[in-house]
Design a protein around this motif. Structure first.
Motif, short mmCIF file in Angstrom:
data_model
loop_
_atom_site.label_atom_id
_atom_site.label_comp_id
_atom_site.label_asym_id
_atom_site.label_seq_id
_atom_site.Cartn_x
_atom_site.Cartn_y
_atom_site.Cartn_z
N GLY A 179 0.81 -1.21 0.00
CA GLY A 179 0.00 0.00 0.00
C GLY A 179 0.85 1.26 0.00
O GLY A 179 0.56 2.22 -0.73
N LEU A 180 1.92 1.25 0.81
CA LEU A 180 2.82 2.39 0.84
C LEU A 180 3.58 2.54 -0.47
O LEU A 180 3.85 3.65 -0.93
CB LEU A 180 3.80 2.24 2.02
CG LEU A 180 3.18 2.33 3.41
CD1 LEU A 180 4.20 1.95 4.48
CD2 LEU A 180 2.63 3.73 3.68
N TYR A 181 3.91 1.42 -1.08
CA TYR A 181 4.60 1.44 -2.37
C TYR A 181 3.72 2.09 -3.43
O TYR A 181 4.17 2.97 -4.18
CB TYR A 181 4.97 0.01 -2.78
CG TYR A 181 5.61 -0.11 -4.13
CD1 TYR A 181 6.99 0.02 -4.28
CD2 TYR A 181 4.84 -0.34 -5.27
CE1 TYR A 181 7.58 -0.09 -5.55
CE2 TYR A 181 5.42 -0.44 -6.52
CZ TYR A 181 6.79 -0.32 -6.65
OH TYR A 181 7.37 -0.42 -7.90
N LEU A 182 2.46 1.67 -3.49
CA LEU A 182 1.55 2.21 -4.50
C LEU A 182 1.22 3.68 -4.23
O LEU A 182 0.92 4.43 -5.16
CB LEU A 182 0.26 1.38 -4.52
CG LEU A 182 0.42 -0.07 -5.00
CD1 LEU A 182 -0.89 -0.82 -4.85
CD2 LEU A 182 0.91 -0.11 -6.45
N ALA A 183 1.30 4.09 -2.95
CA ALA A 183 1.01 5.48 -2.59
C ALA A 183 2.25 6.37 -2.71
O ALA A 183 2.18 7.56 -2.38
CB ALA A 183 0.46 5.55 -1.16
N HIS A 184 3.37 5.80 -3.15
CA HIS A 184 4.62 6.54 -3.31
C HIS A 184 5.09 7.16 -1.98
O HIS A 184 5.71 8.23 -1.97
CB HIS A 184 4.47 7.65 -4.37
CG HIS A 184 4.27 7.11 -5.75
ND1 HIS A 184 5.30 6.94 -6.65
CD2 HIS A 184 3.15 6.68 -6.39
CE1 HIS A 184 4.83 6.45 -7.79
NE2 HIS A 184 3.52 6.28 -7.65
N GLN A 185 4.83 6.48 -0.88
CA GLN A 185 5.31 6.93 0.43
C GLN A 185 6.67 6.27 0.69
O GLN A 185 6.78 5.30 1.43
CB GLN A 185 4.29 6.54 1.51
CG GLN A 185 2.94 7.17 1.34
CD GLN A 185 2.99 8.68 1.50
OE1 GLN A 185 3.70 9.21 2.37
NE2 GLN A 185 2.25 9.39 0.67
N ASP A 186 7.71 6.81 0.07
CA ASP A 186 9.00 6.14 0.04
C ASP A 186 9.64 6.01 1.42
O ASP A 186 10.12 4.93 1.80
CB ASP A 186 9.95 6.88 -0.91
CG ASP A 186 9.36 7.00 -2.31
OD1 ASP A 186 8.63 6.07 -2.72
OD2 ASP A 186 9.61 8.02 -2.98
N THR A 187 9.69 7.11 2.16
CA THR A 187 10.32 7.06 3.49
C THR A 187 9.52 6.17 4.43
O THR A 187 10.10 5.35 5.17
CB THR A 187 10.42 8.48 4.08
OG1 THR A 187 11.21 9.30 3.21
CG2 THR A 187 11.09 8.42 5.45
N ALA A 188 8.19 6.30 4.41
CA ALA A 188 7.35 5.45 5.25
C ALA A 188 7.51 3.99 4.87
O ALA A 188 7.47 3.10 5.74
CB ALA A 188 5.89 5.86 5.11
N LEU A 189 7.74 3.71 3.60
CA LEU A 189 7.95 2.34 3.15
C LEU A 189 9.23 1.77 3.73
O LEU A 189 9.28 0.61 4.15
CB LEU A 189 8.00 2.30 1.62
CG LEU A 189 8.25 0.95 0.95
CD1 LEU A 189 7.22 -0.07 1.39
CD2 LEU A 189 8.24 1.11 -0.58
N GLY A 190 10.28 2.58 3.78
CA GLY A 190 11.54 2.13 4.38
C GLY A 190 11.38 1.83 5.86
O GLY A 190 11.89 0.83 6.37
N VAL A 191 10.66 2.71 6.57
CA VAL A 191 10.42 2.48 8.00
C VAL A 191 9.59 1.22 8.20
O VAL A 191 9.87 0.40 9.08
CB VAL A 191 9.71 3.71 8.62
CG1 VAL A 191 9.32 3.41 10.06
CG2 VAL A 191 10.61 4.94 8.55
N ALA A 192 8.57 1.03 7.35
CA ALA A 192 7.72 -0.16 7.46
C ALA A 192 8.52 -1.42 7.19
O ALA A 192 8.29 -2.46 7.83
CB ALA A 192 6.55 -0.06 6.48
N ARG A 193 9.46 -1.35 6.26
CA ARG A 193 10.31 -2.51 5.96
C ARG A 193 11.07 -2.95 7.21
O ARG A 193 11.22 -4.15 7.48
CB ARG A 193 11.28 -2.14 4.84
CG ARG A 193 12.46 -3.08 4.64
CD ARG A 193 12.06 -4.40 4.00
NE ARG A 193 13.25 -5.20 3.77
CZ ARG A 193 13.98 -5.18 2.65
NH1 ARG A 193 13.61 -4.41 1.65
NH2 ARG A 193 15.04 -5.94 2.52
#
Length: 227
Positions: A179-193
């Motif tokens: 969901g974060l990937y599709l929303a282009h939330q790059d920094t949040a995606l890294g934190v979620a990872r």
């Protein structure tokens, strides 16, 4: 199933001199590479996230790959097991190559997302086919290749339930990342990872080991009734 057959599926209580299962701590350390393995596998992702925040994509990619190579090299030099380091290096390298080619930082996390989806679906399919993947992994990693659990209905049910649990959790956490990937939330995606990486894995592993050890230690109902 006779009591003797049931004991064959319980290496912890086998009276025939068979080696007991490793302790909970030993199993956790082996699967996670210890605390050092946990830290080392997370460092390249942390480096990428931080470097990408303060700088540009390509320096961040170079920094994360370089750190992963250094960690793998140190393990080799110290003659320590490199399985975890190599796995981490492979994942970092594939993600870095895709991000480098596309110029999109979120693609650094794409291989992990796709792998997570495939792994989660494989778990659920194996449970539906009554060939629970967690049971077979347990046979390989813990039971020294033995698969007597297939002859014990309680263990089959236990491993099937655990496999479903792993599959659902895996798809849930990768769904958040997707969901974060599709929303282009790059920094949040890294934190979620990072947040959705090892913490759920550790909890699932703890619960799996505890559950299987509890079931294998419980006497069979027919033994309790004297049957």
């Amino acid at each position: 199933m006779t009591t003797g057959q049931h004991r064959a599926a319980q290496p912890e209580s086998d009276p025939q001199g068979e080696e007991p299962l490793p302790t909970l701590a030993e199993q956790m350390a082996d699967q996670l590479g210890g605390w050092r393995g946990l830290v080392e596998s997370s460092i390249p992702v942390v480096v990428f996230v931080l470097a990408n925040i303060v700088g540009e994509l390509r320096p961040a990619v170079i920094a994360s790959v370089a750190v992963a190579l250094v960690i793998a090299g140190l393990r080799l030099a110290q003659r320590r097991p490199v399985r975890h380091a190599v796995n981490g290096l492979f994942g970092i390298a594939v993600g870095a190559a895709i991000a480098w080619r596309t110029g999109d930082e979120r693609d650094f996390y794409l291989p992990g997302i796709l792998y997570g989806i495939g792994y989660g679906l494989a778990l659920l399919v194996s449970a539906a086919l009554r060939q629970p993947l967690v049971g077979w992994i347990w046979s390989v990693l813990v039971a020294k290749g033995r698969s007597e659990w297939r002859d014990d209905p309680r263990l089959v049910r236990t491993f099937t339930g655990l496999t479903v649990l792993w599959g659902v959790v895996w798809l849930a956490k990768v769904g958040v990342q997707a969901g974060l990937y599709l929303a282009h939330q790059d920094t949040a995606l890294g934190v979620a990872r990072l947040v959705l990486g090892y913490p759920p894995y550790v909890l699932l592993l703890l619960f799996t080991v505890w559950t299987v050890r509890r079931v294998t230690r419980e006497p069979e109902p027919e033994a309790l009734s004297g049957g």
